[in-house]
Write a protein that holds these residues in place. Structure first.
Motif, PDB file in Angstrom:
ATOM      1  N   SER A 196      -2.892   2.877   8.159  1.00 17.82           N
ATOM      2  CA  SER A 196      -3.517   1.772   9.373  1.00 17.82           C
ATOM      3  C   SER A 196      -2.442   1.524  10.350  1.00 17.82           C
ATOM      4  O   SER A 196      -2.445   2.126  11.432  1.00 17.82           O
ATOM      5  N   VAL A 197      -1.924   0.314  10.058  1.00 14.64           N
ATOM      6  CA  VAL A 197      -0.901  -0.143  11.367  1.00 14.64           C
ATOM      7  C   VAL A 197       0.056  -1.271  10.722  1.00 14.64           C
ATOM      8  O   VAL A 197      -0.599  -2.187   9.858  1.00 14.64           O
ATOM      9  N   GLY A 198       1.101  -1.118  11.249  1.00 21.69           N
ATOM     10  CA  GLY A 198       2.055  -2.209  10.681  1.00 21.69           C
ATOM     11  C   GLY A 198       3.003  -2.659  11.816  1.00 21.69           C
ATOM     12  O   GLY A 198       2.768  -2.067  12.955  1.00 21.69           O
ATOM     13  N   MET A 199       3.459  -3.681  11.779  1.00 17.35           N
ATOM     14  CA  MET A 199       4.623  -4.458  12.750  1.00 17.35           C
ATOM     15  C   MET A 199       5.954  -4.957  12.337  1.00 17.35           C
ATOM     16  O   MET A 199       5.625  -5.577  11.376  1.00 17.35           O
ATOM     17  N   MET A 200       6.765  -4.668  13.142  1.00 19.74           N
ATOM     18  CA  MET A 200       8.179  -5.382  12.695  1.00 19.74           C
ATOM     19  C   MET A 200       8.886  -5.893  13.981  1.00 19.74           C
ATOM     20  O   MET A 200       8.640  -5.337  14.932  1.00 19.74           O
ATOM     21  N   GLY A 233       1.558   3.194  13.288  1.00 24.49           N
ATOM     22  CA  GLY A 233       0.504   3.507  12.395  1.00 24.49           C
ATOM     23  C   GLY A 233      -0.711   4.217  13.090  1.00 24.49           C
ATOM     24  O   GLY A 233      -0.738   4.199  14.468  1.00 24.49           O
ATOM     25  N   PRO A 234      -1.635   4.899  12.370  1.00 25.90           N
ATOM     26  CA  PRO A 234      -2.711   5.674  13.119  1.00 25.90           C
ATOM     27  C   PRO A 234      -3.445   4.708  14.047  1.00 25.90           C
ATOM     28  O   PRO A 234      -4.221   5.364  14.917  1.00 25.90           O
ATOM     29  N   HIS A 235      -3.847   3.502  13.635  1.00 25.27           N
ATOM     30  CA  HIS A 235      -4.712   2.612  14.575  1.00 25.27           C
ATOM     31  C   HIS A 235      -3.886   1.881  15.580  1.00 25.27           C
ATOM     32  O   HIS A 235      -4.390   1.138  16.261  1.00 25.27           O
ATOM     33  N   VAL A 236      -2.638   2.451  16.016  1.00 22.65           N
ATOM     34  CA  VAL A 236      -1.808   1.473  16.631  1.00 22.65           C
ATOM     35  C   VAL A 236      -2.596   1.563  18.186  1.00 22.65           C
ATOM     36  O   VAL A 236      -2.393   0.580  18.855  1.00 22.65           O
ATOM     37  N   LYS A 237      -3.291   2.677  18.398  1.00 23.03           N
ATOM     38  CA  LYS A 237      -3.676   2.634  20.067  1.00 23.03           C
ATOM     39  C   LYS A 237      -4.747   1.556  20.241  1.00 23.03           C
ATOM     40  O   LYS A 237      -4.882   0.845  21.236  1.00 23.03           O
TER      41      LYS A 237
END
Ligand code: ZN
Lengths: 91, 953
Positions: B613-617, B723-727
């Motif tokens: 999905s998507v992650g953030m750091m 992640g794949p949903h980042v856009k």
């Protein structure tokens, strides 16, 4: 604690500086050197007893590199020179 | 109130109006304001203070100052103010002071004769060396338990010290150490003869017109000194009393400890740089070495005088004086005047200049053979020396006494002179070591230079009275070193004082051998039949006296021990339950556990979130350097192994940096922002080194290049979203922007204005997924982080920490400088030939031609998978071909990174092994603590080897 004279900022405590090692002249054309000569430049230090020309960086101050003459036995410091000048003079 | 039996009704500097109550070994006692613990105990008739370190002999007060080697106490035991190893002569009493004997087991008065005997059998010269040589079992079973029970000087309480300490730094033109006779006269003379603004005395070129800064220091409280003269001086110069200079370092750098004893500050450490130092540190009297010379009631002669003049205390009723020089005579006269019955003066010399000038009986050419008594001196045995000056007559006389004042000469306090590198030589006439040359800008004056206020030239150089083998003739009271020990050491080949010190531990106690050094050297010289100058003396080392660790630490405790660096987003991480990892001084979120989640469960969840999905750091700790100037491109070509000058504006490139030896030392991405303007990122730990390195080349080799470097690490936050949903998340945060592959291509950057905030967005990926990095001015970092988090909520955006970052990049075979590299790894060792430019020169390139760096069988990067997918290898594990080979087994290499990958549902590792991928498919073994783990060599890219995912639309 040594008091080191930065040529730009004046006398400061040793903790403001980082040590840069022996002030060695970099060979003008490393590719013209034999492996042995290049290794001499890279890995071998004089380990002087007495007056030693060395580089310091005023890393917690003006960030300038410079060279000093330090006596490795007494830690007496003679002169400090801005790096670009000292590199030209140093043979 | 109990009467102080040995206190005179008048005399001394103590304040008889102010009574002080204190306890010694839980017994309540009284003294007066101005008393030291020693003077107060003596006023109460108490001499026996402690038991000695090794043999547990009774030890009493033998001096009145820092040289004390007998009366060692522990203060405030079991409280936050607990302090072991204090000399009773230096502790000022105060109401409520609680002092305890050391080594007093079971009690200070109980003589443990049997154990004493047992002990001295084992604690001979060279004990430490000989014992350690013996079978280990002897040490464990016999020596250690005994020493632990009996030995040790006081106990360190495991309670936080609640005293306050501070530190002060200062510069002085002149520092005078010692406010005794010589020091005071020097200071007064200096002020009389020099102008207060005359800097030329210290520096010929000085144009300074300020008043000279002068400091006078003395270890005694003002009360004990010449108060009037010092207060007068104090109007013109700086004065620090009750302050001991304990260290003298290079460049006239002094360290001192001031005993402030105010309600707020206990002690203050001074760091002083002086142009000129004057040492006026005085001299210390020496004890005689004879049988039972350590009995309580035997004291240095001058200290008996000090107790009378300073404290109005008589150290005994019936006294004998034993001397080899003139100085003790005045002491005897003062003792008599104070009402002490001085029964005899025993003088080793043939004649005494005082004969016929006093009614005290003088025994010339006589010695004290031994002292008698159990816990206190009862009598002495006196005998006359025969004309051969060696043996004594058999006729002996016993004189009963409760006080013996001894003086076997004077030792100039040359500690600081010697610490500063100054040399010493033995002055035969004065029977002491005196300063000769100095290495630094200092001068010794007065007694510490051997210039005594009395005539010392008639001194006899005899200070040991040989009687039997010398077993109970003590040289070092603190370390329990006897004359016999020194002779054994000499016999066993310890031919110099350095060897003697280490072998017998003479002079290594908390008093640093102030009273024992010269006696030990004299006895060693005799035993070796060498002149004292040839036996030599050791160079004195700091500290001159014991200094509290607390005082040295000062305010640098707890939170102030080391600065903590946090990112502007830190509070958010705290609020969201992050577990932090220290990276240098930075606090970085390590992982974000949910309730009841194990660390591995958290990592699995975080990794899968980024992959699916998507992650953030928070990547704000990355080093960031702004590079500008017309030669910037050329400069980056020099620093990085690959080409940057040809980079188009708006493009981003990954680069490696090598030292001149060709070994990788840092990496990171750099974006070209505009013509002659680059934005560099470095590793978190390497930021400062990279900047220093680049400045070095600019300033030393290429000063004519126009390049400006500015550290902007703290000016920007970096938020990695991946992640794949980042856009979709990005589109939500930046609705005006297009994130299609066409309009925002991989490895490019854009400055995007969002509500007036300029955000630098880089399309780069360290996870192998579609990814962006948002570089935001720090002030807005948390705000933008929050916006991304909100925008990501429909996709269950998952904050992740450094551990997940490590796993994700390892799955892709991306290296971390400092983990896969250790200063011995070239880009070619990592099969990163693609990043090494053939077209241009760069730092490190010459070294790739060296035979060693270009050889085929270097250790190179590979992937490693364990045959059992559940087993995770420890990082650093060694890999071998033949686990049953004969020792030493050849090591093929070692594991540099190792994790469990939730994505791959198995463990993965990176390693550096001989020959690298030539071994692909082969089996190696990791021998780990008795078990042998079989592994297979693979490609280091475990996931998405073609790299399609980061390019997805
Ligand atoms: Zn500077």
């Amino acid at each position: 604690m040594l008091i080191i004279k930065c040529p730009y900022c004046g006398d400061r405590e040793e903790t403001e500086f980082s040590y840069g090692g022996e002030n060695k002249k970099r060979p003008a054309d490393p590719y013209s050197l034999s492996d042995k000569e290049w290794a001499e430049y890279l890995f071998f230090k004089k380990n002087t007893v007495g007056w030693h020309n060395e580089l310091w960086n005023h890393s917690h101050g003006c960030r300038r590199w410079f060279s000093i003459e330090r006596h490795t036995v007494t830690n007496e410091i003679k002169q400090s020179t801005p790096s670009q000048l000292s590199m030209e003079e140093n043979i | 109130m109990i009467k102080q039996k040995f206190r005179q009704t008048a005399g001394g500097v103590i304040n008889r109006e102010k009574s002080i109550s204190f306890t010694f070994n839980n017994k309540r006692l009284y003294g007066y304001d101005g008393d030291t613990l020693a003077s107060a105990l003596l006023a109460n008739g108490i001499h026996l203070v402690s038991r000695s370190f090794k043999t547990h002999r009774a030890r009493g007060i033998m001096s009145a100052g820092t040289e004390e080697a007998g009366a060692i106490v522990q203060i405030s035991k079991n409280t936050p103010k607990s302090q072991p190893n204090m000399r009773a002569t230096e502790v000022l009493i105060y109401d409520g002071l609680a002092a305890q004997s050391v080594n007093a087991w079971p009690s200070v008065k109980f003589d443990i004769a049997s154990i004493n005997k047992l002990f001295s059998k084992y604690l001979f010269a060279g004990f430490y060396y000989k014992t350690f040589m013996w079978p280990k079992s002897f040490w464990k079973l016999l020596y250690e338990p005994m020493i632990r029970q009996m030995g040790g000087l006081g106990k360190c309480d495991i309670i936080n010290d609640d005293r306050e300490y501070e530190r002060n730094n200062d510069f002085f033109d002149l520092v005078i150490i010692g406010a005794g006779k010589a020091g005071l006269e020097y200071a007064e003379q200096f002020l009389r003869t020099h102008k207060t603004k005359d800097h030329s005395i210290f520096d010929k070129q000085s144009t300074n017109d300020t008043t000279l800064k002068i400091l006078l220091v003395d270890e005694n409280p003002l009360l004990y000194l010449n108060k009037e003269r010092i207060q007068k001086l104090g109007k013109e110069i700086n004065v620090l009393t009750h302050t001991t200079v304990f260290g003298y370092y290079d460049n006239n750098y002094l360290c001192a400890v001031e005993h402030v004893n105010s309600s707020k500050i206990d002690q203050r450490i001074w760091h002083i740089t002086a142009k000129q130092v004057v040492l006026a540190t005085g001299a210390i009297e020496r004890p005689f070495v004879f049988k039972n010379n350590d009995l309580p009631g035997i004291m240095l002669a001058n200290s008996v005088q000090t107790y009378i003049s300073r404290f109005g205390v008589r150290c005994g009723k019936d006294a004998v004086v034993f001397t080899n020089n003139d100085s003790a005579y005045q002491v005897a006269f003062d003792m008599k005047a104070a009402g002490i019955n001085v029964k005899a003066i025993i003088d080793i010399r043939k004649t005494s200049p005082f004969e016929g000038r006093t009614d005290i009986p003088i025994f010339t050419q006589s010695v004290i053979l031994e002292a008698q008594g159990k816990n206190h001196i009862k009598s002495v045995t006196v005998s006359q020396i025969k004309s051969d000056e060696q043996s004594v007559y058999r006729v002996k006389q016993i004189i009963s006494c409760d006080l013996l004042a001894v003086s076997s000469g004077w030792t100039p306090s040359v500690h600081l002179h010697s610490q500063a590198g100054g040399k010493l030589s033995f002055d035969d006439d004065k029977a002491c070591f005196v300063p000769t040359t100095t290495e630094q800008n200092n001068v010794s004056i007065g007694a510490c230079n051997g210039d005594f206020s009395f005539d010392i030239s008639s001194i006899s150089k005899k200070w040991e009275i040989e009687n039997g083998i010398g077993k109970s003739s003590y040289v070092d009271f603190l370390e329990d070193v006897s004359a016999l020990d020194i002779r054994i050491a000499a016999k066993e080949g310890m031919s110099s004082v350095e060897l003697l010190k280490r072998y017998t531990t003479v002079g290594m106690g908390v008093d640093q051998g102030k009273t024992s050094n010269v006696n030990a050297i004299g006895i060693l010289a005799n035993a070796l039949d060498k002149p004292i100058d040839l036996v030599g003396t050791t160079r004195f080392r700091a500290p001159y006296t014991c200094v509290n660790f607390g005082a040295l630490a000062g305010k640098e405790l707890g939170d102030l021990l080391d600065p903590v660096r946090t990112t502007p987003i830190h509070d958010w991480h705290v609020d969201h339950g992050a577990v932090f990892e220290d990276v240098g001084q930075w606090k970085r979120p390590w992982y974000f556990p949910r309730t009841h989640e194990s660390m591995q469960e958290t990592l699995n969840r975080e990794c899968l979130a980024v992959r699916t999905s998507v992650g953030m750091m928070d990547a704000s700790t990355l080093g960031k350097i702004d590079i500008q100037g017309k030669d910037s491109g050329k400069f980056l070509d020099l620093i990085y192994t690959n080409m940057f000058s040809s980079l188009k504006v708006g493009s981003v490139k990954y680069g490696l940096m090598c030292h001149e030896d060709g070994m990788i030392f840092d990496d990171g991405v750099t974006a070209k922002i505009a013509e002659n303007h680059y934005y560099m990122t470095t590793t978190t730990g390497g930021a400062a080194n990279v900047l220093d390195w680049m400045e070095y080349w600019l300033q030393t080799e290429y000063p004519d290049w126009e390049v400006y470097l500015t550290s902007i690490t703290e000016q920007y936050c970096a938020i990695a979203v991946s992640g794949p949903h980042v856009k979709k998340v990005m589109k939500h945060v930046f609705p005006e922007e297009s994130f299609s592959n066409e309009s925002f291509t991989f490895m490019t950057s854009k400055d995007i204005l969002l509500n007036g905030i300029n955000i630098r967005v880089l399309r780069i990926s360290f996870t192998g997924e579609l990814a962006f990095e948002l570089h935001v001015p720090s002030y807005h970092g948390k705000e933008i982080w929050e916006q991304v988090y909100q925008a990501g909520k429909p996709y269950a955006i998952t904050p992740y920490g450094t551990e997940t970052m490590h796993i994700l990049r390892a799955e892709k075979g991306f290296i971390i400088a400092g983990q896969e590299t250790d200063g011995s790894v070239t880009p070619l060792d990592l099969d990163m030939n693609w990043i090494v430019s053939k077209k241009k020169d760069f730092l490190g390139k010459r070294s790739f031609l060296r035979k060693d760096t270009s050889r085929k069988n270097r250790k190179k990067l590979v992937g490693i998978i364990t045959k059992d997918p559940k087993v995770v290898l420890p990082e650093g594990a060694q890999l071998v071909k033949d686990p049953h080979g004969s020792i030493p087994v050849n090591m093929e290499g070692h594991v540099t990174s190792s994790y469990y990958s939730a994505t791959l549902k198995r463990s993965i590792a990176l390693a550096l092994i001989n020959g690298g991928l030539e071994n692909k498919g082969k089996t190696l073994y990791a021998p780990i603590e008795g078990s042998i783990i079989p592994v297979e060599v693979t490609s280091p890219v475990f996931y998405d080897p073609k790299g399609d995912r980061q390019h997805a639309e």
